[in-house]
Design an enzyme around this catalytic site. Structure first.
Site, PDB file in Angstrom:
ATOM      1  N   PRO A   9      -3.947 -12.798   3.142  1.00  0.00           N
ATOM      2  CA  PRO A   9      -3.083 -13.202   4.136  1.00  0.00           C
ATOM      3  C   PRO A   9      -1.901 -12.072   5.103  1.00  0.00           C
ATOM      4  CG  PRO A   9      -1.747 -14.098   2.662  1.00  0.00           C
ATOM      5  CD  PRO A   9      -2.754 -14.270   2.301  1.00  0.00           C
ATOM      6  N   ASN A  10      -2.640 -12.116   5.784  1.00  0.00           N
ATOM      7  CA  ASN A  10      -1.993 -10.199   6.840  1.00  0.00           C
ATOM      8  C   ASN A  10      -2.256  -8.750   6.682  1.00  0.00           C
ATOM      9  OD1 ASN A  10      -0.732 -12.165   9.162  1.00  0.00           O
ATOM     10  ND2 ASN A  10       0.133 -12.732   7.650  1.00  0.00           N
ATOM     11  N   ARG A  17       1.422  -4.388  11.400  1.00  0.00           N
ATOM     12  CA  ARG A  17       2.409  -5.564  10.850  1.00  0.00           C
ATOM     13  C   ARG A  17       4.074  -4.809  10.418  1.00  0.00           C
ATOM     14  NH1 ARG A  17       0.754  -8.586   5.291  1.00  0.00           N
ATOM     15  NH2 ARG A  17       2.850  -9.472   6.016  1.00  0.00           N
ATOM     16  N   TYR A  22       5.373  -2.001   5.367  1.00  0.00           N
ATOM     17  CA  TYR A  22       4.346  -1.751   5.051  1.00  0.00           C
ATOM     18  C   TYR A  22       3.102  -0.317   5.514  1.00  0.00           C
ATOM     19  CZ  TYR A  22       4.700  -6.560   4.256  1.00  0.00           C
ATOM     20  OH  TYR A  22       5.357  -7.294   3.534  1.00  0.00           O
ATOM     21  N   ASN A  73      -3.253  -8.591  -4.534  1.00  0.00           N
ATOM     22  CA  ASN A  73      -1.981  -8.545  -3.786  1.00  0.00           C
ATOM     23  C   ASN A  73      -1.495 -10.152  -2.574  1.00  0.00           C
ATOM     24  OD1 ASN A  73       0.036  -8.524  -2.439  1.00  0.00           O
ATOM     25  ND2 ASN A  73      -0.577  -6.593  -1.225  1.00  0.00           N
ATOM     26  N   ALA A  76       1.896 -13.427   1.354  1.00  0.00           N
ATOM     27  CA  ALA A  76       2.564 -14.791   1.229  1.00  0.00           C
ATOM     28  C   ALA A  76       2.385 -16.024  -0.150  1.00  0.00           C
ATOM     29  CB  ALA A  76       2.490 -14.691   2.566  1.00  0.00           C
ATOM     30  N   GLU A  97      -1.082  -6.858 -10.614  1.00  0.00           N
ATOM     31  CA  GLU A  97      -0.798  -7.525  -9.041  1.00  0.00           C
ATOM     32  C   GLU A  97      -0.176  -6.315  -8.567  1.00  0.00           C
ATOM     33  OE1 GLU A  97       2.734 -10.137  -9.892  1.00  0.00           O
ATOM     34  OE2 GLU A  97       3.028 -10.541  -7.974  1.00  0.00           O
ATOM     35  N   HIS A  99       2.183  -5.205  -4.932  1.00  0.00           N
ATOM     36  CA  HIS A  99       2.274  -5.122  -3.775  1.00  0.00           C
ATOM     37  C   HIS A  99       2.933  -3.830  -3.276  1.00  0.00           C
ATOM     38  CE1 HIS A  99       2.708  -9.445  -4.192  1.00  0.00           C
ATOM     39  NE2 HIS A  99       3.674  -9.189  -5.447  1.00  0.00           N
ATOM     40  N   ARG A 106      13.903  -6.932  -1.297  1.00  0.00           N
ATOM     41  CA  ARG A 106      13.631  -7.595  -0.165  1.00  0.00           C
ATOM     42  C   ARG A 106      14.252  -9.218  -0.149  1.00  0.00           C
ATOM     43  NH1 ARG A 106       7.614  -7.178   2.402  1.00  0.00           N
ATOM     44  NH2 ARG A 106       8.587  -8.181   4.286  1.00  0.00           N
TER      45      ARG A 106
END
Ligand code: DQA
Length: 143
Positions: A9-10, A17, A22, A73, A76, A97, A99, A106
């Site tokens: 998502p996103n 964003r 990012y 990825n 969330a 994975e 990110h 974070r």
């Protein structure tokens, strides 16, 4: 070698964003970069992005018997989704994975990754390069 690249998502909002986190490049830029790299490395790749957990689970299930590796990825859903973890374990396809941001530096709620319980490797904080590193890792790991 056939690779499935999944974004959660996103990730479709890249470029809009939180650019300080990012970056300014868009999801279309990411897709173009991965496709170009895969073409040059003679790797077959398919890209999938969804804002819906169940659609990601369906896509992972559908990958069974069709793909040699997955780059994901989960965005969330990284921090919440046992369903995505279970789907990856179900199909047992080697998975890396990724990110874009350095999640380990974070918020505390980002410090758990369910997908990490299955992924053979995680790249974080490398921006879009993390996806290329993940594909390269799979190529080495699978050969
Ligand atoms: C992300 C990090 C996640 O915590 C966040 O929810 C995202 C993107 C990353 O690529 O840095 O949406 O997975």
């Amino acid at each position: 070698m056939k690779i499935l690249v999944i974004n959660g998502p996103n990730i479709n909002m890249l470029g809009i964003r939180e650019p300080a986190i990012y970056g300014a490049s868009t999801y279309a830029d990411l897709v173009a970069m991965i496709k170009e790299y895969c073409a040059s490395a003679d790797i077959e790749c398919e890209l999938f992005q969804s804002n819906h957990e169940g659609d990601i689970v369906d896509k992972i299930q559908d990958a069974y018997g069709k793909f040699d590796g997955i780059v994901i990825n989960p965005a969330a859903y990284t921090h919440t989704s046992v369903a995505i973890l279970d789907a990856l374990k179900s199909v047992a396809i080697p998975t890396v994975e990724v990110h874009i941001s350095k999640v380990s530096e974070r918020e505390s709620f980002r410090q758990i990754s369910y997908v990490s319980y299955y992924a053979v490797k995680t790249y974080q904080g490398l921006g879009f390069d993390g996806y290329i590193k993940a594909i390269e890792y799979l190529r080495e790991h699978l050969s």
